[in-house]
Design a protein around this motif. Structure first.
Motif, PDB file in Angstrom:
ATOM      1  N   ASN A   1       0.824  -1.199   0.000  1.00 22.68           N
ATOM      2  CA  ASN A   1       0.000   0.000   0.000  1.00 22.68           C
ATOM      3  C   ASN A   1       0.866   1.260   0.000  1.00 22.68           C
ATOM      4  OD1 ASN A   1      -3.090   0.691   1.829  1.00 22.68           O
ATOM      5  ND2 ASN A   1      -2.100   1.831   0.215  1.00 22.68           N
ATOM      6  N   VAL A   2       1.907   1.246   0.827  1.00 18.10           N
ATOM      7  CA  VAL A   2       2.789   2.416   0.887  1.00 18.10           C
ATOM      8  C   VAL A   2       3.402   2.671  -0.484  1.00 18.10           C
ATOM      9  CG1 VAL A   2       4.796   3.454   1.966  1.00 18.10           C
ATOM     10  CG2 VAL A   2       3.338   1.925   3.286  1.00 18.10           C
ATOM     11  N   LEU A   3       3.925   1.610  -1.070  1.00 19.87           N
ATOM     12  CA  LEU A   3       4.604   1.751  -2.352  1.00 19.87           C
ATOM     13  C   LEU A   3       3.644   2.291  -3.410  1.00 19.87           C
ATOM     14  CD1 LEU A   3       7.465   1.084  -3.209  1.00 19.87           C
ATOM     15  CD2 LEU A   3       6.556  -0.998  -4.250  1.00 19.87           C
ATOM     16  N   PHE A   4       2.482   1.701  -3.437  1.00 17.22           N
ATOM     17  CA  PHE A   4       1.459   2.068  -4.409  1.00 17.22           C
ATOM     18  C   PHE A   4       1.047   3.541  -4.210  1.00 17.22           C
ATOM     19  CE2 PHE A   4      -3.190   0.915  -5.707  1.00 17.22           C
ATOM     20  CZ  PHE A   4      -3.022   1.613  -6.893  1.00 17.22           C
ATOM     21  N   SER A   5       0.772   3.916  -2.973  1.00 19.03           N
ATOM     22  CA  SER A   5       0.373   5.296  -2.691  1.00 19.03           C
ATOM     23  C   SER A   5       1.470   6.262  -3.114  1.00 19.03           C
ATOM     24  CB  SER A   5       0.135   5.503  -1.194  1.00 19.03           C
ATOM     25  OG  SER A   5      -0.985   4.803  -0.779  1.00 19.03           O
ATOM     26  N   PHE A   6       2.685   5.907  -2.759  1.00 20.29           N
ATOM     27  CA  PHE A   6       3.816   6.784  -3.038  1.00 20.29           C
ATOM     28  C   PHE A   6       3.931   7.039  -4.540  1.00 20.29           C
ATOM     29  CE2 PHE A   6       8.352   7.371  -3.973  1.00 20.29           C
ATOM     30  CZ  PHE A   6       8.639   8.446  -3.151  1.00 20.29           C
ATOM     31  N   LEU A   7       3.905   5.969  -5.320  1.00 22.15           N
ATOM     32  CA  LEU A   7       4.065   6.131  -6.766  1.00 22.15           C
ATOM     33  C   LEU A   7       2.880   6.874  -7.367  1.00 22.15           C
ATOM     34  CD1 LEU A   7       5.579   2.639  -7.627  1.00 22.15           C
ATOM     35  CD2 LEU A   7       6.742   4.855  -7.428  1.00 22.15           C
ATOM     36  N   ALA A   8       1.685   6.489  -6.960  1.00 19.92           N
ATOM     37  CA  ALA A   8       0.498   7.141  -7.523  1.00 19.92           C
ATOM     38  C   ALA A   8       0.476   8.611  -7.146  1.00 19.92           C
ATOM     39  CB  ALA A   8      -0.761   6.450  -7.029  1.00 19.92           C
ATOM     40  N   PHE A   9       0.900   8.897  -5.940  1.00 18.26           N
ATOM     41  CA  PHE A   9       0.914  10.293  -5.516  1.00 18.26           C
ATOM     42  C   PHE A   9       1.811  11.128  -6.426  1.00 18.26           C
ATOM     43  CE2 PHE A   9       3.118  13.742  -3.534  1.00 18.26           C
ATOM     44  CZ  PHE A   9       2.069  14.523  -3.095  1.00 18.26           C
ATOM     45  N   HIS A  10       3.013  10.644  -6.631  1.00 20.97           N
ATOM     46  CA  HIS A  10       3.940  11.443  -7.442  1.00 20.97           C
ATOM     47  C   HIS A  10       3.476  11.530  -8.888  1.00 20.97           C
ATOM     48  CE1 HIS A  10       7.050  12.420  -4.473  1.00 20.97           C
ATOM     49  NE2 HIS A  10       6.600  11.343  -3.878  1.00 20.97           N
ATOM     50  N   LEU A  11       2.865  10.476  -9.340  1.00 20.01           N
ATOM     51  CA  LEU A  11       2.326  10.516 -10.702  1.00 20.01           C
ATOM     52  C   LEU A  11       1.258  11.605 -10.819  1.00 20.01           C
ATOM     53  CD1 LEU A  11       2.509   8.996 -13.409  1.00 20.01           C
ATOM     54  CD2 LEU A  11       0.511   7.680 -12.681  1.00 20.01           C
ATOM     55  N   THR A  12       0.474  11.770  -9.767  1.00 21.83           N
ATOM     56  CA  THR A  12      -0.591  12.769  -9.802  1.00 21.83           C
ATOM     57  C   THR A  12      -0.038  14.178  -9.703  1.00 21.83           C
ATOM     58  OG1 THR A  12      -1.885  11.204  -8.503  1.00 21.83           O
ATOM     59  CG2 THR A  12      -2.812  13.409  -8.784  1.00 21.83           C
ATOM     60  N   PHE A  13       0.804  14.389  -8.733  1.00 17.48           N
ATOM     61  CA  PHE A  13       1.109  15.773  -8.389  1.00 17.48           C
ATOM     62  C   PHE A  13       2.415  16.281  -8.950  1.00 17.48           C
ATOM     63  CE2 PHE A  13      -2.076  14.452  -5.293  1.00 17.48           C
ATOM     64  CZ  PHE A  13      -2.982  15.493  -5.441  1.00 17.48           C
ATOM     65  N   PHE A  14       3.351  15.397  -9.303  1.00 20.35           N
ATOM     66  CA  PHE A  14       4.584  15.955  -9.856  1.00 20.35           C
ATOM     67  C   PHE A  14       4.334  16.750 -11.120  1.00 20.35           C
ATOM     68  CE2 PHE A  14       8.558  16.353 -12.017  1.00 20.35           C
ATOM     69  CZ  PHE A  14       9.339  16.881 -10.992  1.00 20.35           C
ATOM     70  N   PRO A  15       3.535  16.232 -12.064  1.00 21.18           N
ATOM     71  CA  PRO A  15       3.328  17.002 -13.299  1.00 21.18           C
ATOM     72  C   PRO A  15       2.742  18.388 -13.057  1.00 21.18           C
ATOM     73  CG  PRO A  15       2.470  14.769 -13.522  1.00 21.18           C
ATOM     74  CD  PRO A  15       2.859  14.937 -12.086  1.00 21.18           C
ATOM     75  N   MET A  16       2.062  18.560 -11.927  1.00 18.24           N
ATOM     76  CA  MET A  16       1.434  19.868 -11.689  1.00 18.24           C
ATOM     77  C   MET A  16       2.457  20.978 -11.542  1.00 18.24           C
ATOM     78  SD  MET A  16      -1.766  19.103  -9.228  1.00 18.24           S
ATOM     79  CE  MET A  16      -2.936  17.805  -9.584  1.00 18.24           C
ATOM     80  N   HIS A  17       3.657  20.639 -11.051  1.00 26.07           N
ATOM     81  CA  HIS A  17       4.695  21.677 -10.998  1.00 26.07           C
ATOM     82  C   HIS A  17       4.903  22.253 -12.395  1.00 26.07           C
ATOM     83  CE1 HIS A  17       6.094  19.113  -7.499  1.00 26.07           C
ATOM     84  NE2 HIS A  17       6.030  20.309  -6.946  1.00 26.07           N
ATOM     85  N   ILE A  18       4.986  21.344 -13.351  1.00 24.18           N
ATOM     86  CA  ILE A  18       5.302  21.781 -14.716  1.00 24.18           C
ATOM     87  C   ILE A  18       4.102  22.492 -15.327  1.00 24.18           C
ATOM     88  CG2 ILE A  18       6.193  21.018 -16.943  1.00 24.18           C
ATOM     89  CD1 ILE A  18       7.222  18.525 -15.435  1.00 24.18           C
ATOM     90  N   THR A  19       2.915  21.919 -15.153  1.00 26.12           N
ATOM     91  CA  THR A  19       1.735  22.616 -15.695  1.00 26.12           C
ATOM     92  C   THR A  19       1.687  24.040 -15.164  1.00 26.12           C
ATOM     93  OG1 THR A  19       0.675  20.835 -14.438  1.00 26.12           O
ATOM     94  CG2 THR A  19      -0.360  21.479 -16.471  1.00 26.12           C
ATOM     95  N   GLY A  20       2.010  24.198 -13.896  1.00 27.25           N
ATOM     96  CA  GLY A  20       1.966  25.538 -13.317  1.00 27.25           C
ATOM     97  C   GLY A  20       2.978  26.459 -13.972  1.00 27.25           C
ATOM     98  N   LEU A  21       4.202  25.964 -14.111  1.00 22.97           N
ATOM     99  CA  LEU A  21       5.227  26.810 -14.723  1.00 22.97           C
ATOM    100  C   LEU A  21       4.904  27.093 -16.185  1.00 22.97           C
ATOM    101  CD1 LEU A  21       8.360  25.176 -13.115  1.00 22.97           C
ATOM    102  CD2 LEU A  21       7.469  27.459 -12.672  1.00 22.97           C
ATOM    103  N   LEU A  22       4.216  26.178 -16.819  1.00 22.13           N
ATOM    104  CA  LEU A  22       3.819  26.414 -18.201  1.00 22.13           C
ATOM    105  C   LEU A  22       2.601  27.330 -18.278  1.00 22.13           C
ATOM    106  CD1 LEU A  22       4.376  22.978 -19.934  1.00 22.13           C
ATOM    107  CD2 LEU A  22       5.745  25.046 -20.068  1.00 22.13           C
ATOM    108  N   GLY A  23       2.206  27.854 -17.138  1.00 19.28           N
ATOM    109  CA  GLY A  23       1.233  28.926 -17.177  1.00 19.28           C
ATOM    110  C   GLY A  23      -0.188  28.563 -16.812  1.00 19.28           C
ATOM    111  N   MET A  24      -0.420  27.386 -16.291  1.00 25.30           N
ATOM    112  CA  MET A  24      -1.805  27.036 -15.984  1.00 25.30           C
ATOM    113  C   MET A  24      -2.213  27.586 -14.616  1.00 25.30           C
ATOM    114  SD  MET A  24      -3.798  23.474 -16.221  1.00 25.30           S
ATOM    115  CE  MET A  24      -5.363  23.179 -15.418  1.00 25.30           C
ATOM    116  N   PRO A  25      -3.189  28.489 -14.591  1.00 29.86           N
ATOM    117  CA  PRO A  25      -3.650  29.001 -13.308  1.00 29.86           C
ATOM    118  C   PRO A  25      -4.493  27.949 -12.589  1.00 29.86           C
ATOM    119  CG  PRO A  25      -4.606  30.251 -15.135  1.00 29.86           C
ATOM    120  CD  PRO A  25      -3.955  29.049 -15.703  1.00 29.86           C
ATOM    121  N   ARG A  26      -4.607  28.075 -11.296  1.00 32.29           N
ATOM    122  CA  ARG A  26      -5.479  27.169 -10.567  1.00 32.29           C
ATOM    123  C   ARG A  26      -6.921  27.673 -10.647  1.00 32.29           C
ATOM    124  NH1 ARG A  26      -3.988  28.688  -4.286  1.00 32.29           N
ATOM    125  NH2 ARG A  26      -5.687  27.250  -3.831  1.00 32.29           N
ATOM    126  N   ARG A  27      -7.818  26.862 -10.211  1.00 26.68           N
ATOM    127  CA  ARG A  27      -9.236  27.210 -10.123  1.00 26.68           C
ATOM    128  C   ARG A  27      -9.853  27.549 -11.471  1.00 26.68           C
ATOM    129  NH1 ARG A  27      -9.433  30.859  -4.674  1.00 26.68           N
ATOM    130  NH2 ARG A  27      -9.323  29.116  -3.248  1.00 26.68           N
TER     131      ARG A  27
END
Ligand code: HEA
Ligand code: HEA
Ligand code: CUA
Ligand SMILES: [Cu+2]
Lengths: 634, 312, 203
Positions: free
Chosen positions: A436-462
């Motif tokens: 479970n830990v391993l799965f959560s860890f990987l899925a978490f980073h898969l979800t949220f790591f790309p958001m750093h880049i989307t943000g820098l590429l100009g995507m506003p929140r909300r």
């Protein structure tokens, strides 16, 4: 004469007497009137997890919508309510309450006392929290859920731009959580400072207790700000005051200052208890005391203090005085020092200990990696010039999910695994936990790591949707896939919990060989927690061979040992009130007042009168609503 | 990928400075992250666990704290220098001045040279900037808080009712960039974008000269019929067209509407077909926006579009 | 766990103590801190709004001095019986506590009168402008505390006149109730200075 425990009154007869004295009443009435901190705490935890599930379902809706550009699945109006509900639910109904809930369950056991201070207030706090949460969610399902985000900036949330009841619902939700959180904070402070086992001087207190103490003080100083802010907001909306109306001398920034004076400490109110979990887990599974105990205490205390000076870092884009920029930057980044020292101390504890690879420790490792990444992006947004690019983009969304989920939810799941025997008497299933830990860890980073880049590429929140072709499409799709996987891992965890409740391995009193007092009584602990009050000589009492106890508390009345605040020298015997129905009725009356006030200001006045009745009876000794009048108040 | 709305692809002095700062932060924090990972890995997997390590650890923690302090110091200095740089970029040169007003959910843009009304330009959802010249943008909000963010050129600045603010930038690259409202401002916050056109000073001057002209006179019958409808009460209550009787201020100025890149704050391409569909039912395209569906027959609408098409 | 080692004896400890020794004190002080923080932030909001205005009080005359000052005088006077009850409670002198609490209940009555009149002499409506709103808010916050503590005192006074009054812990309650009254009086001094004197200093 009443009997006290001691050498001539111990063992089975004592247990029977204590159980009789400390039990809640049987049946449904007993369920309503329960004051046992373990029962209330368990309820609190379960409720908070339900809200995590609900908030998570909303997250999945958002991610479904955002998976593709120009998606039309969810309307703008609905999406705005969804993210506002997601943020409000996660922050006010999940993250803060769940930490308090864990403390309500664990702290009295860890301090070696039989009951939390002010147990009826504790029961009241739970009911208020439950009713507040239900109120918010029922309103949402009736299409009057909040729509202006979890920080409801005015004037958007003001009378002119948010007509209808939606923002009133939000503002009153704040009042509910407010009351519940402040009540728990006072109970926990008092329990920690006055009900510690004899000998547990402050410098022998487990780090979790320190972190809850600091958190509770932060609640005391931070929550009034949002209470004031939301009262001003609701009175602007309902009785035409002008606090936030620039046309009449009001100021939209007043809201932001008041909100973030609360909102920034709030995130540490969520994080610091998690720090406490991590310390307890690391200590137990490294089989040594946490390295640098004084440093850890200092770090937690200084984070708590610093947190009150940083609120403006959420407001860099509002045009603060330019002179202050570097000062704000430095002040905000300074928190990396205690943060970094803590990280070091935990790793050093593992490094110099004998780590046992049990699941809670895995969660700690997942926490360290993820939280450090989130902390480092925090340092980036703490820099004014950088934040002007990153503010209100998905970069910030990434930052705060790293620190909230990596920094608080991972430790929480570790803590649930760790203390599961105390909640239920059983251990959670293995090796499922580790997968479970391993799965959560990987899925978490898969979800949220790309958001750093989307943000820098100009995507506003909300934003409820975004145009195709700006380079955000794939990244968003990946985030959305990750979100479903991550939700799967949360479901897996919950599944493990349910399965283990019935089928888990039965746990002994101290299955992990942990050092702190909550592991002394059986798993789960009896209603009275301790047969005899433990006496403590070191920071790790259960690792000592000598484990003395102090006799002399009455057994036919609910009596607690009160010790001095610093040195924990036994000082007084104090009565602990028995179960009583009035907290429940007071909560109902309070709810009526809060909800009614949305519709008419008069409800405040009628509601106050209505609240006075149960409150008076609550404090009145021997009242007809007490299930067991023979116990008395004394 | 089209990096016209990206902080990672700077096209102006301010954005370039912050991008450089970002790289500094990335390297420093990356270094610390690596240290943490290495230490963690070592702690978990090391074999030989005997001996009294407390002293060694105590020394190491002091070194670690000093390292962090040094790192933070470096980052603060970096931020400070960037701040200074941002502040002085373009100092001394006379900037081009414009005013941007945020409205739910579009941008009003005004250029004015001194008190000379004839020099006044009003447009919407589009900023033109001459290359290399500093620009000073005055920011005003009428209703709720918005935030002007042109990531390729500079960081963002909030527009707060009752609190005038400004933003400075200096474009260094020709082209069209996209800006987007960055503060949640209600229903159509997602559709509150702005085109930023950086052109040569000559192109800019030509654009400005043209923009100061009153609207072209309708020629064909269809255009004339459309003109009558637009300047009659139905549209002119909200829209202004220079040189006509349309003075409305609720919606965007339409004097040059057909020359813009997009319609409705970046929502639609500015083509005849989209113009037609927009007027047919603005609420279907951008739900909740402040322009109602105006009851027009198909024929009337075609006339209106025919007229609007001439506003270049 | 057969070889239990017993140390000390809790039975020898008293069953109540005053001040920081009691949990009641921590509860009361906890809530006083919360409310104190709320007041402090209310003051901060007052000055924040004031900093933003060119003229303060905005479009109004300052509140009339008389009634607020009367409230102040009455509150200060009420400290005399209050201190007396607190001492009596700490001496565990039941008769004195009973009398004192009744006096405290009565002493509050004229304060309610002056307080009520104060609202009429603020010279501004709460909905007129932000100055009016914050002035009303501060006064209202204080009034709510005043009423709450008065109701507490009523209940306590009734309680002390029953057989429950003889319990030592009830004396602790009385003492902490008096402590809370200090807070009411103390907070009024500041609220009073802000509401009544700041507008005079800046007008
Ligand atoms: C658990 C919650 C949590 C935690 C712990 C943190 C931790 C930190 N946060 Fe975060 N933050 C949030 C929750 C949290 N945050 C939320 C919810 C928001 C958004 C709210 C919203 O807008 O909706 C937010 C937003 C936010 C902003 C505003 C961004 C914006 O809106 O533009 C800023 C700006 O300064 C910031 C900074 C920081 C910093 C400096 C830390 C520091 O405490 C981090 C310290 C830790 C480390 C740095 C890692 C360990 C240290 C080392 C390994 C040492 C070496 C490091 C260096 C030398 C750099 N946070
Ligand atoms: C502790 C807090 C917390 C947590 C845990 C999360 C969890 C998640 N969050 Fe959220 N988030 C916030 C706090 C949090 N968030 C805040 C404060 C905001 C800002 C809001 C604002 O702007 O106002 C935000 C905003 C936010 C956004 C930005 C929205 C926008 O700006 O438009 C996004 C987008 O992807 C997002 C995604 C997610 C995802 C995918 C998860 C996932 O981790 C969710 C995982 C899924 C589950 C946990 C559910 C699993 C369970 C079930 C499916 C079973 C259901 C069971 C029962 C009902 C009992 N969050
Ligand atoms: Cu304007 Cu968001
Ligand atoms: Cu913060």
């Amino acid at each position: 004469m009443s009997r006290v425990d001691g050498p001539d009154f111990t063992g089975a007869p004592l247990r029977e007497a204590l159980a009789k004295t400390w039990s809640d009443a049987p049946g449904f009435w007993g369920w309503l009137t329960a004051v046992d901190h373990k029962r209330v705490g368990r309820r609190y935890i379960v409720t908070a997890f339900v809200f995590l599930g609900l908030g998570g379902v909303l997250a999945l809706l958002m991610r479904t919508q955002l998976a593709r550009p120009e998606s039309g699945l969810i309307s703008a109006d609905r999406y705005n309510q969804i993210f506002s509900m997601h943020g409000s639910t996660m922050m006010f109904l999940f993250a803060v309450p769940v930490m308090e809930a864990m403390a309500v369950f664990i702290i009295p056991l860890m301090m070696g006392t039989r009951q939390i201070a002010f147990p009826r207030l504790n029961a009241f706090s739970y009911w208020i929290y439950l009713f507040g949460g239900m109120f918010l969610w029922i309103a949402f399902l009736l299409n009057i859920g909040p729509e202006a985000g979890w920080f409801s900036y005015v004037p958007l949330a003001g009378p002119e731009y948010s007509p209808g009841k939606r923002t009133d619902v939000w503002a009153q939700l704040i009042t509910f959580t407010e009351v519940a959180a402040l009540a728990s904070a006072v109970e926990l402070i008092t329990t920690i400072l006055k009900q510690r086992a004899p000998g547990m001087s402050l410098n022998r207190m487990p780090l979790f207790a320190w972190s809850i103490l600091v958190t509770s003080f932060m609640v005391v100083f931070a929550m009034p700000a949002v209470m004031l802010a939301s009262s001003f907001l609701i009175s602007d909306r309902l009785v035409a005051t002008q606090f936030y109306n620039p046309a009449e001398g009001g100021d939209a920034l007043l809201w932001q200052h008041l909100f973030w004076f609360f909102g920034h400490p709030e995130v540490y109110i969520i994080f610091i208890p998690a720090v406490g979990f991590v310390s307890q887990i690391t200590e137990t599974f490294s089989e040594r005391e946490v390295f640098g105990y004084p440093l850890m205490v200092l770090a937690v205390v200084s984070i708590g203090l610093l947190a009150f000076g940083l609120w403006v870092h959420h407001m860099f884009a509002t045009g603060l005085p330019r002179i202050g920029y570097s000062f704000y930057t430095a002040a905000s980044m300074m928190i990396a020092l205690p943060g970094g020292v803590q990280i070091f101390c935990w790793i050093a504890t593992i490094w110099s200990g004998r780590p046992r690879w049990e699941t809670p420790l895995w969660w700690v490792v997942a926490f360290i990696i993820t939280f450090v990444m989130g902390g480092l992006t925090g340092v980036m947004v703490a820099s004014v010039p950088l934040d002007l690019q990153m503010h209100d983009t998905y970069f910030v969304v990434a930052h705060f999910h790293y620190v909230l989920i990596g920094g608080a939810v991972f430790p929480l799941l570790g803590a649930v695994t760790y203390w599961f025997p105390k909640f239920s008497g059983r251990l959670m299933a293995e090796p499922l936990g580790k997968w479970n830990v391993l799965f959560s860890f990987l899925a978490f980073h898969l979800t949220f790591f790309p958001m750093h880049i989307t943000g820098l590429l100009g995507m506003p929140r909300r934003v409820y949707t975004y145009p195709h072709g700006l380079g955000w499409d794939t990244l968003n799709l990946v985030s959305s896939i990750g979100a479903f996987l991550f939700a799967g891992s949360v479901l897996l965890f919950l599944g493990n919990v349910f399965w283990s409740l019935r089928n888990g391995r039965v746990a002994s009193a101290n299955p992990w060989n942990a050092p702190s007092l909550e592991w002394k009584p059986s798993s789960p602990p009896p209603v009275y927690n301790f047969e005899h009050i433990p006496v403590v000589h070191s920071r790790s009492p259960l690792w000592e061979t000598d484990q003395p106890v102090m006799p002399g508390l009455q057994t036919d009345k609910r009596e607690l040992l009160v010790t001095t605040a610093i040195d924990a020298v036994p000082d007084l015997r104090d009565a602990s009130p028995p179960p009583n129905g009035w907290p429940f009725f007071a909560a109902i009356a309070t709810t009526m007042a809060f909800v009614g006030s949305i519709f008419t200001p008069w409800a405040v006045i009628w509601g106050a009168l209505l609240m006075a009745i149960p409150l008076i009876f609550w404090f009145w000794p021997h009242d007809p609503l007490e299930p067991k009048p023979e116990q008395g108040d004394e | 990928m089209n990096a016209i709305q990206s902080a990672l692809h700077p096209a102006g002095d301010h954005a370039a400075l912050t991008a450089r700062l970002f790289h500094l932060f990335l390297s420093v924090t990356g270094f610390f992250f690596l240290l943490v990972l290495v230490f963690l890995g070592w702690a978990l997997w090391r074999r030989d666990r005997g001996g009294d390590n407390e002293r060694r650890l105590r020394i190491t923690v002091v070194i670690w704290a000093m390292l962090i302090t040094a790192g933070l110091f470096g980052l603060t200095i970096g931020s400070y220098l960037t701040d200074r740089g941002l502040f002085f970029t373009g100092a001394g040169e006379e900037p081009i001045r414009l005013k941007v007003t945020g409205r739910q959910w579009w941008w009003e843009v005004e250029y004015s040279a001194a008190a000379d009304q004839s020099q006044h330009i009003v447009t919407a959802n589009e900023i033109h900037l001459p290359l290399g010249r500093p620009a000073h943008i005055e920011l005003v909000a009428d209703d709720v808080i918005h935030s002007l963010w042109i990531p390729n050129l500079a960081g963002k600045q909030d527009l707060i009712p009752g609190r005038p603010a400004d933003l400075e930038l200096r474009p260094r690259q020709l082209g069209r960039f996209r800006a987007q409202c960055a503060e949640f401002c209600g229903l159509q916050h997602a559709h509150m974008a702005l085109d930023v056109v950086v052109e040569t000073p000559e192109q800019f001057a030509a654009w400005a000269a043209k923009s100061r002209q009153p609207a072209p006179i309708p020629q064909t019958d269809a255009q004339k019929r459309g003109f009558a409808i637009v300047t009659g009460s139905q549209c002119s209550a909200c829209h202004a067209i220079t040189g006509t009787d349309a003075f409305g201020t609720v919606g965007p100025d339409l004097t040059r509407v057909a020359s813009r890149f997009t319609l409705a704050a970046g929502e639609l391409p500015d083509t005849r077909a989209w113009l037609d569909r927009w007027i047919a039912d603005p609420q279907a395209i951008k739900p909740g926006n402040r322009m109602p569906k105006v009851p027009l027959t198909d024929a009337q609408r075609h006339d209106v579009v025919a007229y609007l098409e001439t506003l270049k | 766990m057969s070889e239990l080692r017993f140390v000390g004896d809790a039975a020898a400890l008293p069953d109540h103590g005053f001040g920081a020794r009691s949990t009641t004190w921590w509860g009361v002080v906890g809530f006083m801190t919360i409310e104190g923080a709320a007041f402090a932030l209310g003051f901060a909001a007052y000055f924040f709004l004031m900093a933003h205005e060119r003229q303060w009080p905005a479009s109004a005359a300052p509140p009339d001095l008389l009634w607020g000052s009367l409230t102040l005088a009455l509150l200060v006077v009420s400290e005399l019986p209050n201190i007396w009850v607190k001492r009596a409670a700490e001496r565990e002198d039941l008769a004195a506590v009973r009398h004192g609490l009744v006096i405290m209940c009565l002493v509050a009555l004229p304060i309610f009168v002056t307080r009520g009149v104060e609202y009429d002499h603020l010279n501004i409506g709460w909905d007129r402008n932000a100055y009016g709103s914050i002035t009303w808010a501060l006064l209202l916050m204080h009034t709510v505390h005043l009423i709450t503590d008065w109701v507490d005192t009523l209940v306590l006074a009734a309680l002390m006149h029953t057989r429950h009054g003889q319990k030592g812990r009830r004396f602790v309650d009385t003492s902490e109730n008096a402590l809370y009254w200090h807070f009411i009086v103390g907070s009024w001094v500041i609220v009073y200075l802000i509401i009544y004197w700041i507008p005079r200093m800046t007008a």
